[in-house]
Design an enzyme around this catalytic site. Structure first.
Site, PDB file in Angstrom:
ATOM      1  N   SER A  84      76.172  49.830   1.153  1.00 46.59           N
ATOM      2  CA  SER A  84      77.419  50.569   1.361  1.00 46.59           C
ATOM      3  C   SER A  84      78.410  49.925   2.308  1.00 46.59           C
ATOM      4  CB  SER A  84      77.124  52.000   1.819  1.00 46.59           C
ATOM      5  OG  SER A  84      76.761  52.773   0.710  1.00 46.59           O
ATOM      6  N   SER A 178      79.259  60.732  -0.872  1.00 46.89           N
ATOM      7  CA  SER A 178      79.057  60.620  -2.320  1.00 46.89           C
ATOM      8  C   SER A 178      79.518  59.259  -2.802  1.00 46.89           C
ATOM      9  CB  SER A 178      79.830  61.721  -3.060  1.00 46.89           C
ATOM     10  OG  SER A 178      79.780  61.509  -4.455  1.00 46.89           O
ATOM     11  N   GLY A 321      74.598  49.826   5.458  1.00 51.00           N
ATOM     12  CA  GLY A 321      74.283  49.931   4.046  1.00 51.00           C
ATOM     13  C   GLY A 321      72.802  50.034   3.773  1.00 51.00           C
TER      14      GLY A 321
END
Length: 366
Positions: A84, A178, A321
């Site tokens: 991420s 999300s 991440g």
């Protein structure tokens, strides 16, 4: 959900707890000791770190083994899947396009993707671009609904999975993480520019900053190009399972990229010092709201950027991440210190991740 997708992109707990004695010393050898503890005490296959001081001098560290089958060394500053952290790259491209007058942060998603975002309680005419980047759209995450039978996903396949489920709340009502938000951000980039999101990230960020070890894998590319430690999961019996190579298309603009700790430090440093965004857009990116799970108490989410409290005062800015086989944590302080740490599994033990986060905190507080 595919076995290789056992943990959602970006599912992380970026804590800012006071470092215990084993992680607290500011000396360079303390970083090495911290990595050694992650391997020998927490049982992680390998750990890597890159520490950059205020003048920009960098030290790199490794611990463990890069390949459990052969016992090969961990490549110094080896490439890893950064999960991420990709969201920060995607957000920067969106904000560059905002600065160019091609996207409006408070413009409805439907303006760029007409009729695409519809579902139970979901209407793209009422969701703003800002709410995608800020994680306040209410859109359900597609990740829990991925299938074992699918190896490659088109971005619209991911969106379709999400839209089969009802909205979690009205846009702007609350905050909830999300991956769907960042798939939509990627689709908006492609619609506005007429080019693949990977191409835009490469042109606008990677090449601009000279991030020589950072890339967005092409469709079907299951490998990691340069020297890297292998990434591991656990099989049903608890034995380590090599999951280094797989198609990461299920993560796309929410988490598909590959990089190194040093390149991530360079990226976040350039971002926070104005090297990628005009002042107005950087200020928008740094405007935060309280973040709930999976972030720790005190963390706040901006537009693809997270501020995390430091035990020594102040905050650091980054993202972190979680991706199949790898976890990364780190960021940069206001005065130019930067740290990134990677480990080669997604620990099921939350204590191990707290130790990773404490090591980041200790290195930044030195």
């Amino acid at each position: 959900m595919p076995a290789a997708v056992a943990v959602a992109v970006g599912v992380m707990t970026m804590g800012a707890l006071a470092p215990p004695a084993a992680f607290a010393a500011p000396r360079p050898e303390a970083v090495q000791q911290g990595l050694n503890a992650l391997v020998h005490t927490d049982g992680l296959p390998a750990a890597l770190a890159s520490v950059q001081d205020r003048p920009g001098h960098t030290r790199t560290y490794t611990a463990g083994v890069g390949d459990l089958a052969t016992g090969a060394k961990v490549p110094r500053d080896g490439q890893v899947r950064i999960g991420s952290n990709t969201k920060a790259f995607t957000a920067v491209v969106v904000l560059q396009l905002v600065g160019e007058g091609k996207i409006g942060l408070d413009t409805p998603v439907d303006t760029y993707l007409p009729g695409l975002v519809r579902g139970e309680g979901i209407d793209g005419r009422h969701i703003k671009v800002r709410q995608l980047l800020q994680q306040t759209s209410g859109l359900p995450d597609y990740t829990p609904y991925l299938s074992d039978d699918v190896r490659y996903y088109e971005p619209r396949d991911l969106l379709d999975l999400a839209l089969q489920h009802k909205a979690h709340f009205a846009p702007g009502e609350k905050w909830e993480y999300s991956n769907t938000n960042y798939v939509l951000a990627g689709l908006i980039i492609e619609k506005v520019t007429g080019r693949p999101v990977a191409q835009e990230i490469d042109r606008r960020i990677v090449q601009r900053l000279g991030l020589r070890h950072t890339y967005f894998p092409a469709p079907g590319d299951a490998t990691i190009r340069e020297p890297h430690p292998k990434g591991y999961d656990r099989d049903a019996a608890g034995a380590p399972l090599d999951v280094t190579e797989f198609d990461p298309s299920w993560a796309w603009s929410a988490g598909q990229m590959v990089s190194t700790n040093s390149d991530l430090n360079r990226f976040f440093t350039a971002l926070m010092t104005g090297g990628l965004l005009p002042p107005a857009q950087l200020a928008e990116m740094r405007t935060t709201v309280p973040a709930g799970e999976p972030f720790a108490s005190g963390a706040r989410y901006g537009l693809g950027l997270v501020s995390t409290p430091l035990s020594c005062g102040g905050v650091y800015w980054g993202h972190g991440g979680s991706m199949t086989g790898y976890e990364t944590r780190g960021g940069v302080t206001e005065d130019g210190r930067a740290v990134n740490v990677a480990v080669t599994t997604q620990p099921s033990d939350k204590a191990a991740m707290r130790h990773v986060e404490r090591l980041v905190d200790a290195a930044l507080c030195r």
